[in-house]
Design a protein around this motif. Structure first.
Motif, PDB file in Angstrom:
ATOM      1  N   GLU A  92       0.832  -1.206   0.000  1.00 15.98           N
ATOM      2  CA  GLU A  92       0.000   0.000   0.000  1.00 15.98           C
ATOM      3  C   GLU A  92       0.866   1.255   0.000  1.00 15.98           C
ATOM      4  OE1 GLU A  92      -3.928  -1.352   2.502  1.00 15.98           O
ATOM      5  OE2 GLU A  92      -2.108  -0.956   3.644  1.00 15.98           O
ATOM      6  N   HIS A 132     -10.502  -3.029   8.133  1.00 12.98           N
ATOM      7  CA  HIS A 132     -10.192  -4.305   7.502  1.00 12.98           C
ATOM      8  C   HIS A 132     -11.445  -5.016   6.990  1.00 12.98           C
ATOM      9  CE1 HIS A 132      -6.060  -3.841   8.801  1.00 12.98           C
ATOM     10  NE2 HIS A 132      -6.528  -3.513  10.001  1.00 12.98           N
ATOM     11  N   LYS A 151     -12.388  -3.422   3.698  1.00 13.41           N
ATOM     12  CA  LYS A 151     -11.493  -3.875   2.633  1.00 13.41           C
ATOM     13  C   LYS A 151     -11.924  -5.254   2.133  1.00 13.41           C
ATOM     14  CE  LYS A 151      -7.300  -1.534   4.340  1.00 13.41           C
ATOM     15  NZ  LYS A 151      -5.926  -1.737   4.843  1.00 13.41           N
ATOM     16  N   ARG A 152     -12.242  -6.112   3.078  1.00 15.33           N
ATOM     17  CA  ARG A 152     -12.642  -7.469   2.701  1.00 15.33           C
ATOM     18  C   ARG A 152     -13.944  -7.452   1.899  1.00 15.33           C
ATOM     19  NH1 ARG A 152     -12.827  -9.219   7.364  1.00 15.33           N
ATOM     20  NH2 ARG A 152     -15.077  -9.191   7.731  1.00 15.33           N
ATOM     21  N   ARG A 212     -13.255  -6.326  -1.622  1.00 11.02           N
ATOM     22  CA  ARG A 212     -12.586  -7.362  -2.413  1.00 11.02           C
ATOM     23  C   ARG A 212     -13.584  -8.425  -2.880  1.00 11.02           C
ATOM     24  NH1 ARG A 212      -8.489  -7.089   1.640  1.00 11.02           N
ATOM     25  NH2 ARG A 212      -9.333  -8.977   2.612  1.00 11.02           N
ATOM     26  N   GLU A 213     -14.568  -8.716  -2.037  1.00  9.98           N
ATOM     27  CA  GLU A 213     -15.552  -9.741  -2.385  1.00  9.98           C
ATOM     28  C   GLU A 213     -16.463  -9.286  -3.518  1.00  9.98           C
ATOM     29  OE1 GLU A 213     -17.470 -10.388   1.314  1.00  9.98           O
ATOM     30  OE2 GLU A 213     -15.874 -11.632   2.143  1.00  9.98           O
ATOM     31  N   GLY A 214     -16.674  -7.972  -3.638  1.00  8.91           N
ATOM     32  CA  GLY A 214     -17.408  -7.434  -4.775  1.00  8.91           C
ATOM     33  C   GLY A 214     -18.911  -7.442  -4.609  1.00  8.91           C
TER      34      GLY A 214
END
Length: 591
Positions: free
Chosen positions: A367, A558, A561-562, A565-567
């Protein structure tokens, strides 16, 4: 002839108060006259907003251990104080608010502003302070001031309001009667120190020696007790993991091998992962709040616990500790360290800590290395961290800024170098907080970090920084959004989008606003320009604003962010599933 405003100013000066933050009014002019006669001992810092006076006093108190003092006039001045008072109340920060009031015999004229600006101030302040007093007479004023300082500094510290009627402020004072005597024990926190019984200390030490994977969790109470050096020495011999709350950052240097950073949903990934593996949690000066307790999933059912706190009500609020240690953090940790004896070697646990920390640092390095535009906040924080000196103070605003500071600017030495507004978590703390911080250490560099939403709350207070030529660097992470709320709406409500602070046609410029208010203003839009901008701001002899255009998808949380990422195909979550109060339970003994 002197007046009772002189008596108040004299008692403040004798109590060790060097600065009062506030805004004058007709009802409090006697106080300002008294301060003006004592400028070699006490000074007044004129703020642009009374709410910010409380925030400045809060920061002053955190860095000095002395009660921060703010003053406001009756009515419209008084009713702006609660945001700062509640921050101090929830964060256990000593503060004295001196509040103007209508004359005593106007009691029936206060309602609905019959007498200009009047309302029931005593009932109002009772809801947002540790205690509040309405001064009933000239003779009672000195004792109420002494009592206010004692209450503000005694365990558990907090804010106290002294409401002084206009006729009492203006009453004549001959300089001797009533006497301006103070209690020197109340000059800083804690007013008194105590320690838990020896049998409890011994039991806690035995539990620590018995543990295979102990963790020490340090909260703001470590700093409130002025115990960072003592706690760091204990941590060096503890033989386990050490993490902190946001308010506890700096309780131990985060450069130590055993230190894994801030335990918080927007803090250190390594801290969050490692604390789950511990078999003993030692909560040191921490109230185990929603965030430090990871939405009250900590302690886990199988984890034994030790609690160290000066407030008896904290030993069992959400769980029953295995060993509660009631008393002052510094005194208890000193006794616990002596009872523990030789350092305990736990090579396997320390190796696991190193492994998880390395994984977290590798992810952060990716990052930090990004040179994308808009800019990634970790890059900004890393550039800032490389330039901070040992004595520099960092003042965080609320929301994502706290996470960027917590995760990417390490505490390199024990002590309170970082100020976080976590009592209320309200936007707008950093700019006035920096004013209070700068008044404690003239010449020391103060750095603030705020998002554009938080910075918008207190732009006017930049004029105060300029007026006093304070060495403050205000870093504004501008994403044009209320970032936390924007992502919350997107994740849980599928993009409501009521959190936009700018549009294609309206893009507020904070660097330009700073220039107009007499500060140095620098706009940064490319990653390669961050270092030079910070160098120029830090070298500037006065206040500055460094506005950085950042990625509006960047978040230190966090779980967010997860989710991203999973969308879009990920199962839709509901807000209620994020914050769930678990059942109260009894912590076990270790086998």
């Amino acid at each position: 002839m002197a007046h009772m405003g002189d008596l108040v100013a004299e008692m403040l000066a004798q109590s060790g108060v060097e600065a009062v933050f506030g805004m004058p009014g007709g009802q409090t002019t006697a106080l300002h006259d008294g301060i003006s006669r004592r400028q070699n001992r006490i000074r007044h810092v004129l703020m642009r907003d009374e709410r910010n006076a409380a925030y400045a006093a809060d920061a002053y108190a955190r860095l000095t251990g002395k009660p921060g003092v703010c003053d406001v006039t009756v009515g419209p001045g008084a009713n702006l104080l609660p945001a700062g008072l509640l921050e101090a109340l929830n964060a256990s920060i000593p503060m004295i608010a001196i509040v103007g009031e209508l004359p005593l015999d106007w009691l029936t004229l206060k309602e609905k502003g019959i007498a200009s600006q009047g309302f029931d101030q005593l009932s109002f302040f009772k809801t947002c302070t540790k205690e509040s007093y309405l001064v009933p007479s000239v003779a009672a004023l000195p004792d109420i001031i002494r009592t206010a300082f004692r209450v503000a500094t005694s365990p558990r510290p907090g804010p106290v309001a002294i409401i002084i009627p206009h006729d009492i402020f203006d009453a004549e004072w001959d300089g001797t009667s009533p006497a301006a005597t103070v209690d020197d024990r109340t000059q800083r926190v804690p007013y008194l120190r105590s320690v838990a019984p020896a049998a409890d200390i011994a039991r806690a030490a035995a539990l620590i020696r018995q543990a295979k994977r102990p963790a020490l969790i340090c909260g703001g109470g470590v700093h409130g007790s002025d115990a960072a050096d003592i706690v760091t020495g204990f941590a060096d011999r503890f033989g386990g993991l050490v993490v902190t709350s946001l308010s506890g950052k700096g309780a131990v240097p985060e450069t130590r091998d055993y230190a894994a950073g801030v335990l918080n949903p927007l803090g250190s990934w390594a801290a969050i992962e490692l604390v789950q593996e511990a078999d003993l949690l030692v909560w040191c000066g921490s109230k185990v709040s929603q965030n430090t307790g990871m939405n009250w999933t900590l302690p886990r059912p199988e984890q034994a616990t030790i609690t160290i706190d000066c407030d008896p009500l904290e030993h069992g609020r959400t769980f029953r500790p295995t060993v509660p240690l009631l008393g002052d953090v510094r005194e208890i940790v000193t006794a616990l360290d002596a009872a523990l004896g030789d350092p305990v070697a736990r090579p396997e646990w320390l190796a696991r800590i190193a492994e998880v920390k390395a994984e977290g640092e590798a992810a952060k390095a990716v990052e930090i290395a990004s040179d994308s535009a808009p800019i990634q906040p970790p890059r900004v924080m890393a550039e800032l961290a490389a330039r901070l000196g040992d004595d520099d103070i960092v003042v965080s605003d609320a929301s994502f800024s706290a996470g960027w500071i917590a995760g990417y600017i390490p505490a390199k030495r024990p002590g309170r170098q970082f100020l976080f507004a976590r009592g209320q978590g309200g936007l707008g703390y950093s700019v006035p907080g920096a004013i209070g911080a700068a008044e404690t250490r003239p010449g020391t560099r103060i750095v603030t970090v705020a998002g554009d939403g938080a910075f918008s709350y207190t732009v006017g207070e930049l004029a105060t920084q300029a007026q006093f030529n304070q060495r403050v660097v205000n870093v504004v992470l501008n994403n044009g959004r209320l970032g936390w709320i924007q992502l919350w709406q997107e994740i849980f409500f599928k993009n409501v989008q009521s959190a936009l602070l700018e549009t294609d046609t309206v893009q507020p410029g904070f660097a330009a606003a700073a220039q107009a208010l007499g500060l140095k203003g620098i706009l940064v839009e490319r990653a390669e320009d961050i270092g030079a901008a910070l160098d120029a701001a830090l070298a500037h002899d006065g206040p500055s604003v460094v506005e950085v255009r950042i990625d509006d998808r960047a978040t230190p949380i966090h779980s967010f962010k997860r989710r991203m990422r999973e969308g879009a195909d990920a199962p839709r979550a509901r807000p209620g599933t994020v914050y769930k109060l678990r059942e109260w339970k009894v912590s076990p003994d270790l086998d």
